[in-house]
Design a protein around this motif. Structure first.
Motif, PDB file in Angstrom:
ATOM      1  N   ALA A 148       0.803  -1.221  -0.571  1.00  0.00           N
ATOM      2  CA  ALA A 148      -0.024  -0.027  -0.541  1.00  0.00           C
ATOM      3  C   ALA A 148       0.756   1.413   0.161  1.00  0.00           C
ATOM      4  CB  ALA A 148      -0.940  -0.060   0.609  1.00  0.00           C
ATOM      5  N   ILE A 149       0.545   2.683  -0.330  1.00  0.00           N
ATOM      6  CA  ILE A 149       1.059   3.508  -0.934  1.00  0.00           C
ATOM      7  C   ILE A 149       1.830   3.848   0.720  1.00  0.00           C
ATOM      8  CG2 ILE A 149       0.548   5.937  -0.773  1.00  0.00           C
ATOM      9  CD1 ILE A 149      -1.112   5.617  -2.774  1.00  0.00           C
ATOM     10  N   LYS A 150       1.211   3.851   1.873  1.00  0.00           N
ATOM     11  CA  LYS A 150       1.106   4.125   3.381  1.00  0.00           C
ATOM     12  C   LYS A 150       2.487   3.271   3.948  1.00  0.00           C
ATOM     13  CE  LYS A 150      -1.783   1.155   5.775  1.00  0.00           C
ATOM     14  NZ  LYS A 150      -2.975   0.970   6.727  1.00  0.00           N
ATOM     15  N   GLU A 151       2.811   2.194   3.365  1.00  0.00           N
ATOM     16  CA  GLU A 151       4.608   0.652   3.504  1.00  0.00           C
ATOM     17  C   GLU A 151       5.277   1.366   2.597  1.00  0.00           C
ATOM     18  OE1 GLU A 151       2.024  -2.960   4.422  1.00  0.00           O
ATOM     19  OE2 GLU A 151       1.604  -2.416   2.581  1.00  0.00           O
ATOM     20  N   HIS A 152       5.248   2.598   2.819  1.00  0.00           N
ATOM     21  CA  HIS A 152       7.021   2.644   2.042  1.00  0.00           C
ATOM     22  C   HIS A 152       7.559   4.014   2.931  1.00  0.00           C
ATOM     23  CE1 HIS A 152       4.755   1.855  -1.487  1.00  0.00           C
ATOM     24  NE2 HIS A 152       5.858   1.701  -2.114  1.00  0.00           N
ATOM     25  N   ASP A 153       8.506   3.799   2.796  1.00  0.00           N
ATOM     26  CA  ASP A 153       9.676   5.338   3.681  1.00  0.00           C
ATOM     27  C   ASP A 153       9.337   6.435   3.288  1.00  0.00           C
ATOM     28  OD1 ASP A 153      11.244   2.434   5.046  1.00  0.00           O
ATOM     29  OD2 ASP A 153      12.481   2.519   3.145  1.00  0.00           O
ATOM     30  N   VAL A 154       9.126   7.051   2.267  1.00  0.00           N
ATOM     31  CA  VAL A 154       9.248   8.384   1.709  1.00  0.00           C
ATOM     32  C   VAL A 154       7.530   7.806   0.825  1.00  0.00           C
ATOM     33  CG1 VAL A 154       9.397  10.534   0.862  1.00  0.00           C
ATOM     34  CG2 VAL A 154      11.249   8.886   2.099  1.00  0.00           C
ATOM     35  N   VAL A 155       6.477   9.206   1.437  1.00  0.00           N
ATOM     36  CA  VAL A 155       5.787   9.227  -0.053  1.00  0.00           C
ATOM     37  C   VAL A 155       5.825  11.361  -0.189  1.00  0.00           C
ATOM     38  CG1 VAL A 155       3.237   9.350  -0.481  1.00  0.00           C
ATOM     39  CG2 VAL A 155       3.838   7.632   1.244  1.00  0.00           C
ATOM     40  N   LEU A 156       5.744  11.337  -1.490  1.00  0.00           N
ATOM     41  CA  LEU A 156       5.332  12.453  -2.043  1.00  0.00           C
ATOM     42  C   LEU A 156       3.981  12.202  -2.923  1.00  0.00           C
ATOM     43  CD1 LEU A 156       8.688  12.486  -3.552  1.00  0.00           C
ATOM     44  CD2 LEU A 156       8.084  14.055  -1.202  1.00  0.00           C
ATOM     45  N   TRP A 157       2.944  12.977  -2.293  1.00  0.00           N
ATOM     46  CA  TRP A 157       1.914  13.613  -3.161  1.00  0.00           C
ATOM     47  C   TRP A 157       1.695  14.631  -3.990  1.00  0.00           C
ATOM     48  CZ3 TRP A 157      -2.361   9.817  -1.284  1.00  0.00           C
ATOM     49  CH2 TRP A 157      -3.680   9.969  -1.765  1.00  0.00           C
ATOM     50  N   LEU A 158       2.158  14.483  -4.691  1.00  0.00           N
ATOM     51  CA  LEU A 158       1.134  15.996  -5.747  1.00  0.00           C
ATOM     52  C   LEU A 158       0.187  15.917  -6.305  1.00  0.00           C
ATOM     53  CD1 LEU A 158       2.688  15.562  -8.905  1.00  0.00           C
ATOM     54  CD2 LEU A 158       4.127  14.438  -7.617  1.00  0.00           C
TER      55      LEU A 158
END
Length: 753
Positions: free
Chosen positions: A271-281
């Motif tokens: 899932a998206i949240k299971e990453h060290d870094v999330v960049l949302w644009l």
């Protein structure tokens, strides 16, 4: 003795990463693939509807066109492999150090325009070249062809414009491109860092009408950079000031539905949240609560952005923890990015006269992210939006090879000491699950906890003998497989949702909400879980003929009567029953009648989604008949979407499956098409002519609702005329023929409600 796991990884220090999935092509050569849910090119994502991918390399001499990269060979997630990876993750701090890399993140709603001039004032304004570029666009193409067939020449135009405008101080290679209709995301990396990129995946989620159409939604690319995982999301959310709740819902939908397929078969989805870094644009479309144009312009003129920002919907919704919880955004010190007269820096002076707003935003989550700059770029004027950029220093976990090998060898030695006879066992907090009063398209969730004993174990729900799946199609376990360290636990969510594929058999009673799940432990025992529930019958999923013979609301009917009507063979006339059926289902009439009375002038009808709670209210009204006439709801869009979902749920479409091929063959002849319709069962004929008359009524008001015959024919062509089960996924040409078939009837004189 020899460990039973010996030989899977061995005792030597392995390469720590999987191969880079992106294949760099020669400069200037394009290798683009359109992947549908069932077909994809090798090395690309599968199961992603409307996914466009391309592999192209920015001109460079320092990246090989092909060849091996450092990596761990792809293999199934065996117990030892999983255990080693889990223990290595725990010891990660012993063999990694943080190193900062510069990320450029940019978003631009281009309003369907082609690029004019260089993009360097936006992409290359900083003196130091970024290490990674994440560049997103919205409204790439506003044409009907892009919306309905996901095909546009603008993708190539903007890809070329971006490639030519990257920072001149470095050379870059394209890692991935993904597009959903007009939402495009590009990922580039400096060529000397390309070998440190691995596990590249892309996915798309449409949140438009019926929860699927790609005019709104999100695209994402995830990858591993050194030893850190990064996910970049580009979203275009619902428009209009009053629709902030819908925007919140769309963010939740993107987070819930955006899941990435790992390279190794058998591993859980990410899932998206299971990453060290999330960049949302993206163009998140949040507006200002303050809608007084003069007051807003005065605050902008005095550059009192802090005071103006207090009225920003995204700020208000985030502070209330209703959206983007766990994300951060930089201080906004630039004027609103929407809405301008294209070609200028002047505020919108059209008849709509939109109040300025910060629609275009960049947020992030991650403990190692530092924002260096956050700004808009007024120099670009060819859209009614201004582009926005953010530059980040991202602390990335870089592996020290010696320390990594030392940690790996220590883990392998400790595993070899484990007793071969160790048998895993777990404790389940619950084994029986009851789902009460399940309704159509209404998710219910029951959870339980798996608590592990002293032995590491791998668990998985497995299929029973003579069954293909581990559960019935209305049920899913999340996660359905996984790994547990000694004395650890995991919460499993059992999600139950009845949709178009399962509703008919549940309505008729042929199927029940009953299942047995088998939870299997690798090298251990099986555990059995009982799932049961009761389904409340719904008009959604009922055949047209069944509904025409139902004079009462379906919830007031006896199960035996519903079963008899549902299983009744499709009739060519009404002589089978003594009682004359309704001309069209009363539920269909209720929705069409309300739309005729209140929505003929509604802009965006059948293109903008409704709200989920309102759909549930409409469904209950139709199923219970609590009101003779469909009562007032907050949004015409919710009624319109309910109508589309109703048509989609029909087990036999309005134009019957057996007439599908002949309908396409006579799509250019109104006379022959009319003959096809005349051969349908009477109830299907009635519904077809009734809907055509309704759509023709809407087209009389195009000056207000801005609908046109192409839009309606495309939307309803895919619902009234569906390929039979087992038919290959329709291509663009086939979809266009279905559109033409419906369009003939909309353009031909005649037909009244």
């Amino acid at each position: 003795g020899i460990s039973p796991w010996q030989g899977l990884l061995g005792n030597s220090c392995p390469p720590r990463k999987r191969p880079l999935r992106t294949f760099f092509g020669v400069a200037g050569k394009k290798d683009a693939t359109a992947a549908d849910p069932e077909q994809s090119a090798a090395g690309e994502v599968t199961g992603a509807p409307r996914l466009k991918t391309a592999n192209k390399m920015v001109p460079s001499s320092s990246v090989p066109a092909s060849g091996p990269t450092q990596g761990l060979s792809t293999r199934p997630c065996g117990l030892r492999d999983t255990l080693v990876k889990s223990l290595l993750k725990q010891k990660e701090s012993s063999y990694t150090h943080l190193q900062n890399f510069r990320f450029f993140v940019g978003t631009y709603n281009v309003n369907g325009q082609s690029p004019r001039g260089s993009l360097r004032p936006w992409l290359s304004q900083d003196g130091e070249p970024p290490d990674i570029y994440c560049v997103g666009f919205q409204e790439l193409d506003l044409s009907k062809e892009a919306f309905f067939f996901n095909d546009t020449p603008k993708e190539e135009e903007w890809f070329k414009a971006v490639t030519e405008s990257l920072h001149p101080g470095a050379k870059y290679a394209k890692v991935k491109l993904v597009r959903l209709v007009g939402i495009l995301l590009l990922l580039y990396v400096r060529t000397e860092l390309a070998m440190n990129i691995s596990e590249v995946e892309a996915e798309t989620v449409g949140t438009g009408i019926m929860g699927r159409m790609g005019n709104k939604g999100g695209v994402a690319i995830r990858f591993q950079f050194h030893n850190s995982t990064v996910c970049v999301v580009n979203a275009h959310l619902a428009a209009h000031p009053e629709e902030y709740e819908r925007r919140n819902q769309e963010v939740r939908d993107i987070c819930a539905r955006m899941q990435f397929h790992p390279l190794e078969p058998g591993c859980p989805l990410l899932a998206i949240k299971e990453h060290d870094v999330v960049l949302w644009l993206g163009d998140l479309n949040y507006r200002l609560e303050e809608q007084d144009m003069e007051r807003v312009k005065k605050l902008i003129q005095t550059q009192d952005f802090q005071a103006l920002h207090q009225h920003d919907q995204l700020k208000i919704q985030r502070e209330a923890k209703l959206v983007f919880e766990g994300f951060q955004e930089g201080e906004i010190s630039f004027q609103p990015t929407y809405k301008y007269n294209p070609g200028s820096d002047d505020w919108d002076d059209s008849a709509e006269c939109r109040v300025p707003a910060w629609c275009d935003r960049i947020l992030w989550s991650g403990k190692t992210v530092s924002l260096l700059s956050y700004q808009s770029h007024m120099a670009l004027k060819n859209s009614d939006h201004k582009p926005v950029s953010a530059i980040f220093d991202v602390g990335v976990k870089v592996v020290d090879k010696k320390s990594y090998c030392k940690a790996f060898e220590g883990i392998v030695r400790s595993l070899d000491k484990m007793e071969n006879a160790s048998i895993p066992s777990v404790t389940l907090s619950k084994r029986e699950f009851l789902f009460k009063d399940v309704k159509y398209l209404q998710l219910q969730v029951e959870s339980f906890t798996i608590s592990n004993g002293p032995v590491p174990c791998q668990f998985e729900f497995i299929s029973k003998p003579n069954e293909d799946a581990y559960c019935k199609p209305w049920l899913i376990a999340k996660p359905s497989k996984g790994f547990l360290m000694p004395d650890s636990e995991v919460v499993i969510a059992l999600e139950l949702c009845v949709n178009k594929s399962t509703a008919t058999a549940l309505n008729s009673g042929e199927e029940k909400l009953e299942d047995i799940l088998v939870l299997h432990l690798d090298r251990g025992k099986d555990y059995f879980l009982s799932v049961s529930g009761n389904y409340l019958p719904s008009c959604f999923g009922c055949p047209i003929q069944t509904l025409c013979y139902m004079k009462e609301p379906i919830r007031e009917m006896l199960p035996e009567a519903i079963r008899e009507l549902t299983l009744m063979p499709l009739l060519t006339d009404d002589a089978f029953w003594e009682e004359k059926p309704l001309d069209v289902p009363k539920e269909l009439w209720m929705m069409v009648d309300l739309l005729c009375r209140s929505a003929c002038h509604q802009e965006g009808l059948f293109q903008q989604p409704g709200l989920r709670p309102e759909f549930e209210q409409i469904r209950d009204w139709l199923d219970t008949g609590t009101l003779d006439v469909l009562g007032p709801v907050a949004s015409n869009h919710s009624v319109a979407e309910a109508l589309l979902l109703f048509l989609e749920s029909l087990p036999e479409p309005v134009v019957c499956y057996k007439s599908y091929r002949s309908s396409l063959e006579c799509a250019n002849s109104y006379e022959m098409s009319s003959q096809v319709i005349s051969m349908l069962p009477k109830c299907h004929q009635n519904v077809f002519h009734y809907l055509v008359a309704f759509l023709r009524e809407l087209l009389k008001h195009t000056g207000k609702n801005h609908l046109d015959v192409n839009v309606l024919a495309s939307i309803f062509g895919g619902l009234l005329l569906r390929p039979p089960p087992g038919h290959t996924q329709p291509g663009t040409a086939e979809k266009q023929k279905a559109q033409q078939f419906i369009q003939q009837f909309l353009c031909h004189e005649g037909g009244t409600l």
